[in-house]
Design a protein around this motif. Structure first.
Motif, PDB file in Angstrom:
ATOM      1  N   ILE A 125       0.859  -1.187   0.000  1.00 28.64           N
ATOM      2  CA  ILE A 125       0.000   0.000   0.000  1.00 28.64           C
ATOM      3  C   ILE A 125       0.895   1.236   0.000  1.00 28.64           C
ATOM      4  N   ASP A 126       0.625   2.167  -0.912  1.00 27.17           N
ATOM      5  CA  ASP A 126       1.453   3.375  -0.957  1.00 27.17           C
ATOM      6  C   ASP A 126       0.996   4.384   0.097  1.00 27.17           C
ATOM      7  N   GLY A 127       1.702   5.493   0.205  1.00 30.59           N
ATOM      8  CA  GLY A 127       1.440   6.503   1.217  1.00 30.59           C
ATOM      9  C   GLY A 127       0.098   7.205   1.080  1.00 30.59           C
ATOM     10  N   GLN A 128      -0.537   7.061  -0.082  1.00 29.69           N
ATOM     11  CA  GLN A 128      -1.866   7.648  -0.291  1.00 29.69           C
ATOM     12  C   GLN A 128      -2.979   6.634  -0.021  1.00 29.69           C
ATOM     13  N   GLY A 129      -2.601   5.426   0.408  1.00 30.30           N
ATOM     14  CA  GLY A 129      -3.603   4.417   0.735  1.00 30.30           C
ATOM     15  C   GLY A 129      -4.107   3.629  -0.458  1.00 30.30           C
ATOM     16  N   VAL A 130      -3.316   3.566  -1.517  1.00 33.59           N
ATOM     17  CA  VAL A 130      -3.701   2.817  -2.719  1.00 33.59           C
ATOM     18  C   VAL A 130      -2.907   1.514  -2.768  1.00 33.59           C
ATOM     19  N   VAL A 131      -3.586   0.417  -3.070  1.00 30.24           N
ATOM     20  CA  VAL A 131      -2.926  -0.881  -3.207  1.00 30.24           C
ATOM     21  C   VAL A 131      -2.111  -0.873  -4.494  1.00 30.24           C
ATOM     22  N   ARG A 132      -0.805  -1.079  -4.371  1.00 34.42           N
ATOM     23  CA  ARG A 132       0.081  -1.041  -5.538  1.00 34.42           C
ATOM     24  C   ARG A 132       0.504  -2.421  -6.020  1.00 34.42           C
ATOM     25  N   ARG A 133       0.579  -3.396  -5.126  1.00 35.77           N
ATOM     26  CA  ARG A 133       0.926  -4.772  -5.518  1.00 35.77           C
ATOM     27  C   ARG A 133       0.133  -5.743  -4.662  1.00 35.77           C
ATOM     28  N   VAL A 134      -0.198  -6.882  -5.255  1.00 38.55           N
ATOM     29  CA  VAL A 134      -0.918  -7.943  -4.551  1.00 38.55           C
ATOM     30  C   VAL A 134      -0.216  -9.267  -4.843  1.00 38.55           C
ATOM     31  N   TRP A 135       0.075 -10.006  -3.802  1.00 36.32           N
ATOM     32  CA  TRP A 135       0.604 -11.361  -3.931  1.00 36.32           C
ATOM     33  C   TRP A 135      -0.387 -12.290  -3.239  1.00 36.32           C
ATOM     34  N   ARG A 136      -0.911 -13.270  -3.943  1.00 36.31           N
ATOM     35  CA  ARG A 136      -1.840 -14.245  -3.370  1.00 36.31           C
ATOM     36  C   ARG A 136      -1.202 -15.629  -3.411  1.00 36.31           C
ATOM     37  N   LYS A 137      -1.680 -16.500  -2.531  1.00 34.66           N
ATOM     38  CA  LYS A 137      -1.160 -17.866  -2.440  1.00 34.66           C
ATOM     39  C   LYS A 137       0.371 -17.838  -2.415  1.00 34.66           C
ATOM     40  N   VAL A 138       0.885 -17.055  -1.504  1.00 34.41           N
ATOM     41  CA  VAL A 138       2.321 -16.791  -1.395  1.00 34.41           C
ATOM     42  C   VAL A 138       3.102 -18.058  -1.058  1.00 34.41           C
ATOM     43  N   SER A 139       4.197 -18.235  -1.751  1.00 36.04           N
ATOM     44  CA  SER A 139       5.212 -19.229  -1.395  1.00 36.04           C
ATOM     45  C   SER A 139       6.256 -18.468  -0.583  1.00 36.04           C
ATOM     46  N   VAL A 140       6.542 -18.931   0.611  1.00 33.82           N
ATOM     47  CA  VAL A 140       7.348 -18.162   1.562  1.00 33.82           C
ATOM     48  C   VAL A 140       8.779 -17.909   1.076  1.00 33.82           C
ATOM     49  N   LYS A 141       9.417 -18.913   0.502  1.00 34.03           N
ATOM     50  CA  LYS A 141      10.834 -18.789   0.134  1.00 34.03           C
ATOM     51  C   LYS A 141      11.044 -17.630  -0.850  1.00 34.03           C
ATOM     52  N   GLY A 142      11.858 -16.671  -0.453  1.00 28.86           N
ATOM     53  CA  GLY A 142      12.198 -15.533  -1.300  1.00 28.86           C
ATOM     54  C   GLY A 142      11.146 -14.437  -1.355  1.00 28.86           C
ATOM     55  N   HIS A 143      10.014 -14.641  -0.676  1.00 24.40           N
ATOM     56  CA  HIS A 143       8.908 -13.677  -0.773  1.00 24.40           C
ATOM     57  C   HIS A 143       9.262 -12.318  -0.171  1.00 24.40           C
ATOM     58  N   ALA A 144       9.849 -12.297   1.021  1.00 21.56           N
ATOM     59  CA  ALA A 144      10.166 -11.018   1.674  1.00 21.56           C
ATOM     60  C   ALA A 144      11.096 -10.185   0.799  1.00 21.56           C
ATOM     61  N   ALA A 145      12.079 -10.811   0.176  1.00 23.63           N
ATOM     62  CA  ALA A 145      13.006 -10.088  -0.699  1.00 23.63           C
ATOM     63  C   ALA A 145      12.279  -9.548  -1.931  1.00 23.63           C
ATOM     64  N   GLU A 146      11.332 -10.311  -2.456  1.00 27.74           N
ATOM     65  CA  GLU A 146      10.556  -9.856  -3.608  1.00 27.74           C
ATOM     66  C   GLU A 146       9.701  -8.646  -3.243  1.00 27.74           C
ATOM     67  N   VAL A 147       9.110  -8.681  -2.057  1.00 22.95           N
ATOM     68  CA  VAL A 147       8.306  -7.554  -1.587  1.00 22.95           C
ATOM     69  C   VAL A 147       9.188  -6.325  -1.379  1.00 22.95           C
ATOM     70  N   LEU A 148      10.365  -6.511  -0.802  1.00 22.32           N
ATOM     71  CA  LEU A 148      11.294  -5.397  -0.600  1.00 22.32           C
ATOM     72  C   LEU A 148      11.658  -4.754  -1.938  1.00 22.32           C
ATOM     73  N   ALA A 149      11.922  -5.544  -2.949  1.00 19.97           N
ATOM     74  CA  ALA A 149      12.238  -5.008  -4.282  1.00 19.97           C
ATOM     75  C   ALA A 149      11.070  -4.173  -4.808  1.00 19.97           C
ATOM     76  N   ALA A 150       9.850  -4.637  -4.567  1.00 19.37           N
ATOM     77  CA  ALA A 150       8.672  -3.883  -5.008  1.00 19.37           C
ATOM     78  C   ALA A 150       8.541  -2.571  -4.255  1.00 19.37           C
ATOM     79  N   VAL A 151       8.827  -2.596  -2.945  1.00 17.36           N
ATOM     80  CA  VAL A 151       8.782  -1.365  -2.144  1.00 17.36           C
ATOM     81  C   VAL A 151       9.784  -0.355  -2.690  1.00 17.36           C
ATOM     82  N   LYS A 152      10.984  -0.821  -2.994  1.00 21.90           N
ATOM     83  CA  LYS A 152      12.032   0.072  -3.503  1.00 21.90           C
ATOM     84  C   LYS A 152      11.692   0.645  -4.871  1.00 21.90           C
ATOM     85  N   SER A 153      10.822  -0.038  -5.616  1.00 21.08           N
ATOM     86  CA  SER A 153      10.483   0.441  -6.973  1.00 21.08           C
ATOM     87  C   SER A 153       9.332   1.435  -6.976  1.00 21.08           C
TER      88      SER A 153
END
Length: 154
Positions: A125-153
């Motif tokens: 969710i961005d600073g204006q309260g808009v959903v920018r990315r959605v991950w469903r049925k998450v596979s845990v391995k590598g997920h946090a790093a993938e989310v971090l990359a999305a945050v940085k972008s």
């Protein structure tokens, strides 16, 4: 309800570990990573919490707050956080209001048995309260790093 990218994030206000509360309104202007997990102190959920915790300084440097949400009571979240030295905010959705609003209370199947449960999912969710990315049925391995990359972008 199915949450999709580009739509306003549903409001939330939940009790957290340590006897505090967290709300989307209170985080206005900040990037929020909201991840839903089925149950505290289970193998996949523990690994996910540890992975997000290991990257918490990187998330903070990128201006993001990380919140893990389950239906567990706050006392269980306090024990879970202490046991594994988790550094993310753990929020309790015992009434199921948030899991329902975010569309992650779903029918699941395990060994041929059907039941209702929390879908492992993450929302950025961005600073204006808009959903920018959605991950469903998450596979845990590598997920946090993938989310971090999305945050940085953002």
């Amino acid at each position: 309800m199915q949450i999709t990218e580009g739509q306003p994030a549903p409001a939330f206000d939940m009790a957290t570990d340590g006897g505090r509360r967290v709300s989307l309104a209170g985080l206005k202007g900040q990037t929020v990573v909201l991840y839903f997990y089925p149950k505290a102190d289970t193998p996949g959920c523990t690994t996910e919490g540890q992975d997000f915790s290991a990257l918490i300084d990187d998330f903070a440097a990128a201006g993001a707050v990380v919140i893990g949400v389950s239906r567990d009571p706050v006392k269980k979240l306090d024990r879970f956080k202490a046991k594994y030295d988790l550094r993310v905010i753990l929020a309790s959705d015992e009434p199921e209001d948030v899991t329902n609003a975010w569309g992650v209370w779903v029918q699941k199947k395990l060994y041929g048995r059907e039941y209702m449960g929390v879908e492992r999912a993450t929302f950025l969710i961005d600073g204006q309260g808009v959903v920018r990315r959605v991950w469903r049925k998450v596979s845990v391995k590598g997920h946090a790093a993938e989310v971090l990359a999305a945050v940085k972008s953002l």
